[in-house]
Write a protein that holds these residues in place. Sequence first.
Motif, PDB file in Angstrom:
ATOM      1  N   ALA A 237     -85.585 103.987  39.089  1.00 40.56           N
ATOM      2  CA  ALA A 237     -85.052 105.069  39.915  1.00 40.56           C
ATOM      3  C   ALA A 237     -83.859 105.737  39.246  1.00 40.56           C
ATOM      4  O   ALA A 237     -83.727 106.972  39.268  1.00 40.56           O
ATOM      5  N   VAL A 238     -82.987 104.941  38.643  1.00 38.62           N
ATOM      6  CA  VAL A 238     -81.818 105.491  37.951  1.00 38.62           C
ATOM      7  C   VAL A 238     -82.259 106.328  36.750  1.00 38.62           C
ATOM      8  O   VAL A 238     -81.767 107.443  36.530  1.00 38.62           O
ATOM      9  N   LEU A 239     -83.193 105.809  35.962  1.00 38.84           N
ATOM     10  CA  LEU A 239     -83.653 106.541  34.782  1.00 38.84           C
ATOM     11  C   LEU A 239     -84.402 107.812  35.167  1.00 38.84           C
ATOM     12  O   LEU A 239     -84.253 108.850  34.514  1.00 38.84           O
ATOM     13  N   ASP A 240     -85.197 107.752  36.239  1.00 34.71           N
ATOM     14  CA  ASP A 240     -85.900 108.954  36.710  1.00 34.71           C
ATOM     15  C   ASP A 240     -84.902 110.026  37.140  1.00 34.71           C
ATOM     16  O   ASP A 240     -85.076 111.215  36.830  1.00 34.71           O
ATOM     17  N   ALA A 241     -83.866 109.595  37.859  1.00 40.60           N
ATOM     18  CA  ALA A 241     -82.841 110.543  38.304  1.00 40.60           C
ATOM     19  C   ALA A 241     -82.107 111.140  37.110  1.00 40.60           C
ATOM     20  O   ALA A 241     -81.863 112.352  37.053  1.00 40.60           O
ATOM     21  N   ALA A 242     -81.758 110.298  36.157  1.00 43.23           N
ATOM     22  CA  ALA A 242     -81.036 110.773  34.976  1.00 43.23           C
ATOM     23  C   ALA A 242     -81.898 111.711  34.148  1.00 43.23           C
ATOM     24  O   ALA A 242     -81.417 112.732  33.633  1.00 43.23           O
ATOM     25  N   ARG A 243     -83.174 111.394  34.008  1.00 40.17           N
ATOM     26  CA  ARG A 243     -84.073 112.258  33.238  1.00 40.17           C
ATOM     27  C   ARG A 243     -84.131 113.656  33.857  1.00 40.17           C
ATOM     28  O   ARG A 243     -84.058 114.675  33.149  1.00 40.17           O
ATOM     29  N   GLU A 244     -84.212 113.698  35.163  1.00 42.33           N
ATOM     30  CA  GLU A 244     -84.271 114.993  35.839  1.00 42.33           C
ATOM     31  C   GLU A 244     -82.962 115.767  35.704  1.00 42.33           C
ATOM     32  O   GLU A 244     -82.960 116.951  35.344  1.00 42.33           O
ATOM     33  N   LEU A 245     -81.845 115.102  35.973  1.00 43.44           N
ATOM     34  CA  LEU A 245     -80.560 115.798  35.992  1.00 43.44           C
ATOM     35  C   LEU A 245     -80.065 116.142  34.594  1.00 43.44           C
ATOM     36  O   LEU A 245     -79.530 117.230  34.362  1.00 43.44           O
TER      37      LEU A 245
ATOM     38  N   THR B 149     -82.070 119.146  33.290  1.00 44.30           N
ATOM     39  CA  THR B 149     -81.970 120.397  34.040  1.00 44.30           C
ATOM     40  C   THR B 149     -80.528 120.895  34.133  1.00 44.30           C
ATOM     41  O   THR B 149     -80.236 122.047  33.815  1.00 44.30           O
ATOM     42  N   ARG B 150     -79.611 120.015  34.511  1.00 41.86           N
ATOM     43  CA  ARG B 150     -78.212 120.407  34.632  1.00 41.86           C
ATOM     44  C   ARG B 150     -77.435 120.213  33.332  1.00 41.86           C
ATOM     45  O   ARG B 150     -76.447 120.901  33.088  1.00 41.86           O
ATOM     46  N   GLY B 151     -77.883 119.244  32.540  1.00 36.47           N
ATOM     47  CA  GLY B 151     -77.150 118.888  31.338  1.00 36.47           C
ATOM     48  C   GLY B 151     -76.385 117.594  31.532  1.00 36.47           C
ATOM     49  O   GLY B 151     -76.008 117.238  32.645  1.00 36.47           O
ATOM     50  N   TYR B 152     -76.130 116.906  30.438  1.00 43.49           N
ATOM     51  CA  TYR B 152     -75.450 115.618  30.481  1.00 43.49           C
ATOM     52  C   TYR B 152     -74.025 115.765  30.988  1.00 43.49           C
ATOM     53  O   TYR B 152     -73.592 115.054  31.898  1.00 43.49           O
TER      54      TYR B 152
ATOM     55  N   ILE C  12     -85.519 115.103  26.334  1.00 41.25           N
ATOM     56  CA  ILE C  12     -84.460 114.097  26.238  1.00 41.25           C
ATOM     57  C   ILE C  12     -83.655 114.279  24.958  1.00 41.25           C
ATOM     58  O   ILE C  12     -82.417 114.187  24.961  1.00 41.25           O
ATOM     59  N   PHE C  13     -84.322 114.562  23.853  1.00 33.90           N
ATOM     60  CA  PHE C  13     -83.588 114.779  22.602  1.00 33.90           C
ATOM     61  C   PHE C  13     -82.757 116.056  22.659  1.00 33.90           C
ATOM     62  O   PHE C  13     -81.679 116.133  22.057  1.00 33.90           O
ATOM     63  N   HIS C  14     -83.239 117.050  23.372  1.00 36.37           N
ATOM     64  CA  HIS C  14     -82.456 118.268  23.559  1.00 36.37           C
ATOM     65  C   HIS C  14     -81.190 117.958  24.347  1.00 36.37           C
ATOM     66  O   HIS C  14     -80.095 118.436  24.008  1.00 36.37           O
TER      67      HIS C  14
ATOM     68  N   ASP D 259     -77.166 118.151  22.958  1.00 35.03           N
ATOM     69  CA  ASP D 259     -76.104 118.863  23.663  1.00 35.03           C
ATOM     70  C   ASP D 259     -74.973 117.917  24.055  1.00 35.03           C
ATOM     71  O   ASP D 259     -73.791 118.275  23.959  1.00 35.03           O
ATOM     72  N   ALA D 260     -75.334 116.712  24.498  1.00 33.70           N
ATOM     73  CA  ALA D 260     -74.310 115.741  24.894  1.00 33.70           C
ATOM     74  C   ALA D 260     -73.460 115.317  23.709  1.00 33.70           C
ATOM     75  O   ALA D 260     -72.262 115.042  23.844  1.00 33.70           O
ATOM     76  N   ALA D 261     -74.069 115.272  22.518  1.00 30.66           N
ATOM     77  CA  ALA D 261     -73.356 114.822  21.317  1.00 30.66           C
ATOM     78  C   ALA D 261     -72.225 115.765  20.915  1.00 30.66           C
ATOM     79  O   ALA D 261     -71.311 115.354  20.204  1.00 30.66           O
ATOM     80  N   VAL D 262     -72.274 116.998  21.394  1.00 29.95           N
ATOM     81  CA  VAL D 262     -71.244 117.966  21.032  1.00 29.95           C
ATOM     82  C   VAL D 262     -69.892 117.577  21.626  1.00 29.95           C
ATOM     83  O   VAL D 262     -68.847 117.756  20.994  1.00 29.95           O
ATOM     84  N   ARG D 263     -69.909 116.992  22.831  1.00 31.66           N
ATOM     85  CA  ARG D 263     -68.659 116.710  23.541  1.00 31.66           C
ATOM     86  C   ARG D 263     -68.356 115.231  23.700  1.00 31.66           C
ATOM     87  O   ARG D 263     -67.201 114.859  23.906  1.00 31.66           O
ATOM     88  N   ASP D 264     -69.368 114.395  23.638  1.00 34.96           N
ATOM     89  CA  ASP D 264     -69.187 112.983  23.945  1.00 34.96           C
ATOM     90  C   ASP D 264     -69.324 112.152  22.669  1.00 34.96           C
ATOM     91  O   ASP D 264     -70.357 112.198  21.993  1.00 34.96           O
ATOM     92  N   THR D 265     -68.302 111.371  22.349  1.00 31.61           N
ATOM     93  CA  THR D 265     -68.297 110.583  21.116  1.00 31.61           C
ATOM     94  C   THR D 265     -69.415 109.551  21.091  1.00 31.61           C
ATOM     95  O   THR D 265     -70.101 109.377  20.070  1.00 31.61           O
ATOM     96  N   ALA D 266     -69.624 108.857  22.219  1.00 28.08           N
ATOM     97  CA  ALA D 266     -70.673 107.839  22.276  1.00 28.08           C
ATOM     98  C   ALA D 266     -72.044 108.467  22.080  1.00 28.08           C
ATOM     99  O   ALA D 266     -72.912 107.902  21.401  1.00 28.08           O
ATOM    100  N   CYS D 267     -72.255 109.649  22.638  1.00 25.10           N
ATOM    101  CA  CYS D 267     -73.536 110.337  22.482  1.00 25.10           C
ATOM    102  C   CYS D 267     -73.702 110.857  21.058  1.00 25.10           C
ATOM    103  O   CYS D 267     -74.817 110.866  20.522  1.00 25.10           O
TER     104      CYS D 267
END
Length: 216
Positions: free
Chosen positions: A27-35, A38-41, A124-126, A130-138
């Motif tokens: 459920a958590v992964l499904d929610a994260a995949r959607e958000l 669509t909204r961005g990390y 997911i790779f997209h 995008d997340a890697a631009v701002r987040d060090t861990a990503c």
Amino acid sequence: MVTDDVKTRRGYHAPQRTEQAAATRRAVLDAARELFTTRGYAATTVAQLAERAGVAVDTLYAAVGRKPAILRELVETAISGTDDAVPAGQRDYVRAMLAAPTAAAKIDIYASALAAMGPRTAPIFHALRDAAVRDTACAELHAEITGRRAANMRRFAADLRAAGGVRADLTDDDVADIVWAMNSTDYYRLLVHDRGWTPERFGVHLADAWCRMLLA
């Protein structure tokens, strides 16, 4: 002393707890995949993830972890096509490639696998890029996945060479770099999302292009 009755009850409830934990994780992964897609990390909060998954924030952390850990799980499960990460050597299509007798057959198997993976990996790779631009861990995760892909492609190139038929004027590094560039989700998105190709057509294109470019 633990009685037989208590042992029986524990044995009965343990599978239920395991199933519940797996359902929560899905459920958590499904929610994260959607958000995330669509909204961005960056724009997605942990509270929003928990609400969409129907769990408490503490439960979300216990089930998967914090946002970078969740994104890692999404990447790994998108690649494997299962609920868990699967090492490259244990994936069905990799085993089939290794067993294939000719370089052309290996290429065809891999291209077909990429076509099947594209619809789940590209979004997911997209999101990861995008997340890697701002987040060090990503950013570290993105670099890790990119490096892992490159290493896998060098093994693939060596396997093609061993099967025979690879152009003599191409080194294994040349072959690996060509395949690495064309199997990227960016290339997939250009043709499938931007130009309207089907994933199946994309897979046929990869197999045809690689056979023409790489094999004598």
